[in-house]
Structure formats: C-alpha cells, structure tokens
Scaffold this active site. Structure first.
Site, PDB file in Angstrom:
ATOM      1  N   ASP A  52      18.731 -12.348 -47.568  1.00 27.87           N
ATOM      2  CA  ASP A  52      17.984 -12.826 -48.740  1.00 27.87           C
ATOM      3  C   ASP A  52      16.529 -12.371 -48.818  1.00 27.87           C
ATOM      4  O   ASP A  52      16.046 -12.086 -49.894  1.00 27.87           O
ATOM      5  CB  ASP A  52      18.048 -14.359 -48.781  1.00 27.87           C
ATOM      6  CG  ASP A  52      17.704 -14.935 -50.145  1.00 27.87           C
ATOM      7  OD1 ASP A  52      18.068 -14.310 -51.154  1.00 27.87           O
ATOM      8  OD2 ASP A  52      17.072 -15.996 -50.206  1.00 27.87           O
TER       9      ASP A  52
ATOM     10  N   CYS B 209      24.975 -10.885 -57.721  1.00 30.41           N
ATOM     11  CA  CYS B 209      25.319  -9.468 -57.567  1.00 30.41           C
ATOM     12  C   CYS B 209      25.972  -9.207 -56.205  1.00 30.41           C
ATOM     13  O   CYS B 209      26.139  -8.054 -55.807  1.00 30.41           O
ATOM     14  CB  CYS B 209      24.084  -8.594 -57.697  1.00 30.41           C
ATOM     15  SG  CYS B 209      23.485  -8.471 -59.379  1.00 30.41           S
TER      16      CYS B 209
ATOM     17  N   ARG C 137      17.969 -24.601 -58.082  1.00 27.53           N
ATOM     18  CA  ARG C 137      16.544 -24.424 -58.343  1.00 27.53           C
ATOM     19  C   ARG C 137      16.272 -24.775 -59.806  1.00 27.53           C
ATOM     20  O   ARG C 137      17.104 -24.543 -60.679  1.00 27.53           O
ATOM     21  CB  ARG C 137      16.125 -22.969 -58.108  1.00 27.53           C
ATOM     22  CG  ARG C 137      16.117 -22.572 -56.652  1.00 27.53           C
ATOM     23  CD  ARG C 137      15.550 -21.188 -56.461  1.00 27.53           C
ATOM     24  NE  ARG C 137      16.378 -20.146 -57.009  1.00 27.53           N
ATOM     25  CZ  ARG C 137      16.145 -19.490 -58.140  1.00 27.53           C
ATOM     26  NH1 ARG C 137      15.064 -19.755 -58.858  1.00 27.53           N
ATOM     27  NH2 ARG C 137      16.962 -18.554 -58.558  1.00 27.53           N
TER      28      ARG C 137
ATOM     29  N   LYS D   8      12.312 -20.048 -50.629  1.00 29.03           N
ATOM     30  CA  LYS D   8      11.767 -19.373 -51.804  1.00 29.03           C
ATOM     31  C   LYS D   8      10.269 -19.668 -51.971  1.00 29.03           C
ATOM     32  O   LYS D   8       9.496 -18.801 -52.373  1.00 29.03           O
ATOM     33  CB  LYS D   8      12.528 -19.799 -53.057  1.00 29.03           C
ATOM     34  CG  LYS D   8      14.022 -19.537 -52.996  1.00 29.03           C
ATOM     35  CD  LYS D   8      14.331 -18.080 -52.813  1.00 29.03           C
ATOM     36  CE  LYS D   8      15.828 -17.817 -52.889  1.00 29.03           C
ATOM     37  NZ  LYS D   8      16.135 -16.387 -52.749  1.00 29.03           N
TER      38      LYS D   8
ATOM     39  N   SER E 290      20.408 -12.575 -58.690  1.00 28.36           N
ATOM     40  CA  SER E 290      21.482 -13.507 -58.322  1.00 28.36           C
ATOM     41  C   SER E 290      22.816 -13.014 -58.882  1.00 28.36           C
ATOM     42  O   SER E 290      22.855 -12.326 -59.907  1.00 28.36           O
ATOM     43  CB  SER E 290      21.232 -14.883 -58.938  1.00 28.36           C
ATOM     44  OG  SER E 290      19.964 -15.305 -58.606  1.00 28.36           O
TER      45      SER E 290
ATOM     46  N   HIS F 214      12.441 -10.106 -51.976  1.00 27.30           N
ATOM     47  CA  HIS F 214      13.736 -10.778 -52.129  1.00 27.30           C
ATOM     48  C   HIS F 214      14.819  -9.750 -51.809  1.00 27.30           C
ATOM     49  O   HIS F 214      15.516  -9.277 -52.693  1.00 27.30           O
ATOM     50  CB  HIS F 214      13.832 -11.291 -53.568  1.00 27.30           C
ATOM     51  CG  HIS F 214      15.003 -12.179 -53.822  1.00 27.30           C
ATOM     52  ND1 HIS F 214      15.556 -12.329 -55.067  1.00 27.30           N
ATOM     53  CD2 HIS F 214      15.733 -12.967 -53.010  1.00 27.30           C
ATOM     54  CE1 HIS F 214      16.568 -13.183 -55.003  1.00 27.30           C
ATOM     55  NE2 HIS F 214      16.699 -13.577 -53.762  1.00 27.30           N
TER      56      HIS F 214
ATOM     57  N   TYR G 153      17.255 -30.580 -53.192  1.00 28.18           N
ATOM     58  CA  TYR G 153      18.230 -29.500 -53.116  1.00 28.18           C
ATOM     59  C   TYR G 153      17.605 -28.130 -52.826  1.00 28.18           C
ATOM     60  O   TYR G 153      16.578 -27.766 -53.398  1.00 28.18           O
ATOM     61  CB  TYR G 153      18.984 -29.397 -54.448  1.00 28.18           C
ATOM     62  CG  TYR G 153      20.254 -28.595 -54.324  1.00 28.18           C
ATOM     63  CD1 TYR G 153      21.436 -29.197 -53.917  1.00 28.18           C
ATOM     64  CD2 TYR G 153      20.262 -27.228 -54.556  1.00 28.18           C
ATOM     65  CE1 TYR G 153      22.593 -28.456 -53.765  1.00 28.18           C
ATOM     66  CE2 TYR G 153      21.417 -26.476 -54.409  1.00 28.18           C
ATOM     67  CZ  TYR G 153      22.579 -27.103 -54.017  1.00 28.18           C
ATOM     68  OH  TYR G 153      23.722 -26.376 -53.862  1.00 28.18           O
TER      69      TYR G 153
ATOM     70  N   ARG H 281      26.960 -24.802 -51.706  1.00 28.99           N
ATOM     71  CA  ARG H 281      26.331 -23.968 -50.665  1.00 28.99           C
ATOM     72  C   ARG H 281      26.866 -24.247 -49.275  1.00 28.99           C
ATOM     73  O   ARG H 281      27.321 -25.357 -48.983  1.00 28.99           O
ATOM     74  CB  ARG H 281      24.822 -24.249 -50.638  1.00 28.99           C
ATOM     75  CG  ARG H 281      24.092 -23.861 -51.906  1.00 28.99           C
ATOM     76  CD  ARG H 281      23.758 -22.402 -51.905  1.00 28.99           C
ATOM     77  NE  ARG H 281      23.367 -21.925 -53.233  1.00 28.99           N
ATOM     78  CZ  ARG H 281      22.841 -20.725 -53.434  1.00 28.99           C
ATOM     79  NH1 ARG H 281      22.640 -19.897 -52.436  1.00 28.99           N
ATOM     80  NH2 ARG H 281      22.535 -20.335 -54.649  1.00 28.99           N
TER      81      ARG H 281
END
Ligand code: O2Y
Ligand code: MN
Length: 599
Positions: free
Chosen positions: A287, A264, A69, A220, A262, A240, A211, A380
């Site tokens: 997510d 975690c 991103r 998102k 992110s 989120h 991407y 990914r």
C-alpha cells in the site's frame, strides 16, 4: 510512561480534556494484545473465531454508518486554503481546533485512554518515523499492533527529546456510569466525524469513527497525508505505492514500486505468483512506500507498515493465494460474513456460502435468499505482513530496497495500452499526473466512460496542494543521478474489446508485463518508439504457456489509439485546469509535446 517531556505533556493535556477513567501506556507485547482483545470480546464487539481453522483470529462488526474512509469529513487544515489546494477539503485550523476541542471534551468518560507509541518502518531505520496514537478504542490498539511496530522500544528511541507525530483519536462515544458498549461498535454520527490533519504542525486529530483509515492513524493519515508534507520539506517521497521484488531465472533481482487507484488489484499485484516459468515475485508492501536517495544516487524504499489491511471480498485462492495463506491465523476480520462454526465467508471467496451465515450487519443470511451481500464490500482483514508466504527477505531492511521502476495504472477499458514506458523522468511524472480509472456510470451518477483522475493514486492522500506535489516529483528528478533514477511505466490490465470482453487475463499473467519492465531496466527488452512512449513489440511480451491471448489481441493491447488519445488530451487539459498557476510548466510542456507527436 515516558521520559519525553513533549510526549508526557501532550498525554497529560489530552487526558485532562477527554477525562478517561484511566490512562494506559501500550508496551506492544503479545500479552497486551491478548488482554486488550479480551476486553473487546467481553464487551461483545469481538468474536473469537474457530480455533482449529482460524487460530488467533477475531471477528468484528462495525456500525453500519462506519464502514470506510469518509472523504467528505477528512480535512487538510493548513494555514491557508491555497496550501491545501483544489483537491482537499480545507477548513481554518483555528476554527477546526475549536470545534474538535469541544467534541473531545469529556469524550473518553467511562473508557480507557490507550497511548500507543509506534514506528512507521523498521524501528531505528533512517527512513522510519515515530508516531504516538492516543485512542479509546481496543479495536484500534489491536489493529495498530498488527499494522505498525508498537511498544517500549519506540519510547526508548524517542528518548528525552526525540520528535514524534501526535495522532489523537477518539471514537466519540463516552459512556455513562455503568454503561457498556454491550455488543455495539462505538462511533459518532457522520456530522460529528472529523479526520483532521494540521500539516504545518505535523499533527493528526480524528474524532467519531473507529474504522480503518479514519482510526488507524499510522496508515493514511500519517504515512501518506502528513508524511507527504514532511517528504516535501525533507526532499524524499511518501507514496501510495506497493513494493515488489522480481527475480529472473538467472537470479537477478530488481524492485518495482507501483501506484494504482482503489479497486485496481494492488494487493493482488503486490503478492502475485508469476505464471512465466522460472520468475519469482516477492512482496515488500501492498500500500505505501517511503523512498529516500541512498549514497549511490538510487531511490531506496521501505514499507512503513507491518501488516496488511486488505479488502476481503474478491480475495480467493484463485485471485490471491498468498493473501489467503497470510490470513489463516492471527488475523482480525471486520464486516465479513460469519458461519455457524465461527469461520468467515465473503463474496468472491471462491466457494459457496456454507449454510446459514450471520451477515456483516448481524442478521441471519442465506445465499440466494437476498440481494444483499453477506460481507460489506469494504470488509477487511488485518494480518501481519510476516505471515505472507511471499514476503520479501529484505522487507524489513532498515536501509530499504533499491527501486528500479515505477508503475502507474488505472482501470481503463479503452485507449491506454497494456504497457508503455516514459521517454524521460518528466514524461513519467506526466504519466503519474494523469492516472485515473473509468468509473461505472451508476456508481457515481456520472456519464458512462467518465475518467475519475487520481494523480499518482494520491488524490485522497496528498496533504498539500497537488500542483506543488507534481512540482516536488519534478524536483526529485533533478536530485537523482540520471542513470540511477527509476524508469517509469504506465500499465493497464483492464482493456476491453468493443463488445466488453477482457483483452488481458490479469492476475499472475501480469508477470509477463513485469518481465518486460524488468528487462527494460537492464537495458534489454525489445521496444519501439511511439508518440506516447516506448512500447514492447508484440514478440517482446513472453506468451509461453499463455492461452487465450492471440496475436491480434496483443496487437490491440499494444496499439496506439490515436483518436482515443486525442480525446484523452482534451480530458487532461480539463484535469490540469484545476491546478492553475501551481501546475508545473514541465507538465504542460509534456502535454504539448504529446499532442504534437500525435498530430
Ligand atoms: O476504508 C478504509 O478505511 C480503508 S481504505 C484503504 C485500506 C487499505 C489500503 N488502501 C486503502 C485505500 O483506500 O487506498
Ligand atoms: Mn491504499
């Protein structure tokens, strides 16, 4: 094709602007997936993987400049800058539309324009929303097939007059006559990339990146940035958050939703296998959660997605066996290492690299011969959620699952205990508003110990002013019936000792904390009232079979570090100052009350 006039007119307008060779309407079928994937394979941008070990799997390598991103090219183009708030990039919507219209003009020359009707959430669920993505990328089409529900049934639900969220996308690389991608991932240079949101129009325009979150616009862009705006208008929550179900040995089940910044381990937690004997955890989503009140006054959540777009590096049979079993078929891999026998490999997969590989940049790679990783750190996998062995039986329930608890958390080596529970809804909103992770000094050129605040893990994903978002959470608390609202907890799996050793083992052992959360939701679980919230007594965390966490460790994990919290308060004040008059008074009151309790 469609009977929907608004959709037909929009597709026609975009085709006239972008001038593709032809327009193709996606039906969502397996045959279509295979056909579009073959186009990518024939272009040399996708490689079919070993059919024996990874059946139905494909490998893509992106352009090295198009790997994640791009927050500095992501815009919230609300009518005024004030509406977007201090945490978003704002640009005037009229100016932005002009810039992007010029970029879109002729941008699909030599390409096919795909029209992808998709549902975020089970088709026809009262919580779901319909989007339509226009794209010139076969990678996007195939990924959207996995990540959303694509197809003709969506058009039927849309009917003649139904509403949808327009999601316009182009990789921004027109082809000259006779030119092909010839093995190269198409995209535009960074200064031409725009990931744009028009909140008042509920519209998304993306240009220049192929991407992830920049291009798979259901994720998102729609399910968080635009949905957060719609959720505020309509009185629900677009968050989120992962969603998991936890079942006790007695067969009692509760659902928990959790927001973490992110890095975690959100996907690991969503797919956790408990170490506490007799307990079961099942995954609804890893997510995003959309939540609405049911008639009984409880919040019901759906996972709007149909797949996982997870980070490959670090995923192993040790860290996340459920993920590894989910991605052994029908999976798209992006930017991982490729072995000689067309298998995949990445750092942290749990075993050494089998011989010479091709790395994510397409170069020959051998373990130990270079400092560079074989897989990009943001490599990914895209895999269907239904393939997860731990998927919850209700994961596609159109009514959603009732949420009993919210978890917030971040990476905090000091100060924040293993778990504490808020005294009230507003105190819980306060905990959400101060979420953050300590960043490594080197990563962001910041002083060691700096906490990067990521309120509700929504910093990059809230489509409007964050102060108003806090207000929305306070209002949701007023709408819910007090006894039915989820209880709110703050967890921290990342505490370290003064000499830098982990105090808590994490992974499956986190089920011991989930067990206490579960018990608290049922009015049980031993707790003490402390200045920061309710906390478990040392004996309340089940340590049966847990090696390596002593009484003293647990005491440290569950201590209130008054001095640390006093410093934290000063940092929270700095954080809150950004939101000016839009910061709800309820939150400054919570901060003042905390300060008083700690004095
Ligand atoms: O790098 C990307 O484009 C993806 S970011 C992402 C993907 C899946 C789930 N969460 C995230 C995130 O950044 O929170
Ligand atoms: Mn995420």
């Amino acid at each position: 094709m469609t009977r929907n006039k608004k959709l037909a007119a929009w597709v026609e307008e975009m085709a006239a602007l972008t001038t593709p060779d032809r327009v193709y309407w996606c039906d969502g079928s397996k045959e279509e997936y295979d056909r579009v994937m073959k186009i990518a394979v024939d272009e040399g941008v996708s490689i079919p993987l070993n059919d024996k070990t990874l059946p139905g799997c494909y490998h893509f390598r992106s352009d090295p400049t198009d790997v994640a991103r791009v927050e500095n090219r992501t815009y919230i183009a609300s009518r005024t800058q004030d509406e977007a708030g201090p945490t978003n990039n704002w640009i005037d919507p009229v100016e932005l539309k002009k810039i992007m219209t010029d970029l879109y003009r002729g941008c699909m020359k030599g390409r096919v324009m795909y029209v992808i009707p998709f549902s975020m959430g089970p088709i026809g669920s009262p919580i779901s929303k319909i989007g339509v993505e226009i794209t010139d990328s076969p990678y996007v089409v195939t990924n959207m097939h996995i990540m959303t529900r694509v197809g003709t049934r969506v058009l039927e639900i849309l009917g003649k007059d139904g509403d949808f969220i327009p999601c316009m996308h182009s990789v921004g690389k027109p082809l000259a006559p006779g030119e092909t991608d010839n093995g190269l991932w198409p995209c535009a240079p960074l200064d031409k990339k725009y990931i744009s949101h028009f909140p008042e129009e509920h519209t998304i325009w993306s240009f220049g990146s192929g991407y992830g979150g920049n291009a798979l616009l259901g994720k998102k862009c729609l399910a968080l940035r635009i949905a957060s705006v719609i959720a505020r208008e309509e009185g629900w929550l677009a968050e989120h958050m992962l969603i998991l179900g936890i079942t006790s040995p007695q067969g009692e089940k509760r659902y928990i939703a959790g927001a973490f910044p992110s890095a975690c381990g959100k996907t690991n937690l969503a797919m956790l296998i408990p170490t506490v004997p007799g307990w079961k955890v099942e995954c609804v989503g890893d997510d995003i959660a959309w939540m609405k009140f049911g008639k009984d006054g409880r919040l019901y959540a759906i996972n709007p997605e149909a797949g996982f777009f997870g980070v490959a590096p670090g995923t192993s049979m040790q860290s996340n066996p459920n993920a590894m079993k989910t991605i052994d078929r029908n999976t798209i891999y992006t930017n991982v290492g490729l072995t000689a026998d067309r298998n995949v490999w990445w750092e942290g997969i749990g075993y050494g690299a089998p011989g010479k590989l091709v790395d994510w940049t397409g170069k020959e790679w051998e373990e130990g011969k270079t400092d560079k990783p074989a897989a990009h750190p943001n490599a990914r996998f895209t895999a269907p959620a239904r393939q997860c062995p731990g998927i919850d039986p209700s994961w596609e329930d159109p009514n959603g699952v009732p949420i009993s608890a919210f978890l917030f958390g971040g990476r905090r080596p000091s100060t924040i205990p293993l778990v504490h529970q808020s005294f009230s809804w507003n105190h819980g909103v306060f905990l959400g508003s101060i979420v953050g992770s300590e960043v490594t000094a080197a990563a962001l050129d910041l002083a060691a110990g700096t906490v990067r605040r990521d309120p509700f893990a929504m910093l990059p994903f809230c489509g409007y002013h964050m102060g108003d978002y806090f207000r929305h959470w306070i209002e949701i608390g007023k709408k819910g019936s007090a006894g039915e609202l989820p209880k709110i907890f703050y967890v921290n799996w990342f505490r370290k000792t003064a000499d830098g050793k982990w105090l808590w083992p994490g992974y499956g052992e986190n089920s011991r904390v989930l067990k206490w959360v579960f018990e608290r939701c049922g009015g049980a679980g031993d707790a003490v009232e402390t200045p920061i919230g309710y906390m478990p007594t040392v004996g309340a965390i089940d340590r049966e079979g847990l090696a390596g966490v002593s009484d003293d460790d647990l005491k440290e994990l569950l201590a209130v570090d008054r001095e640390g919290w006093k410093k934290e308060i000063a940092l929270i004040k700095e954080h809150y100052a950004k939101f000016g008059s839009r910061l709800p008074k309820e939150l400054t009151d919570e901060l003042a009350a905390l300060e008083k309790r700690l004095a």
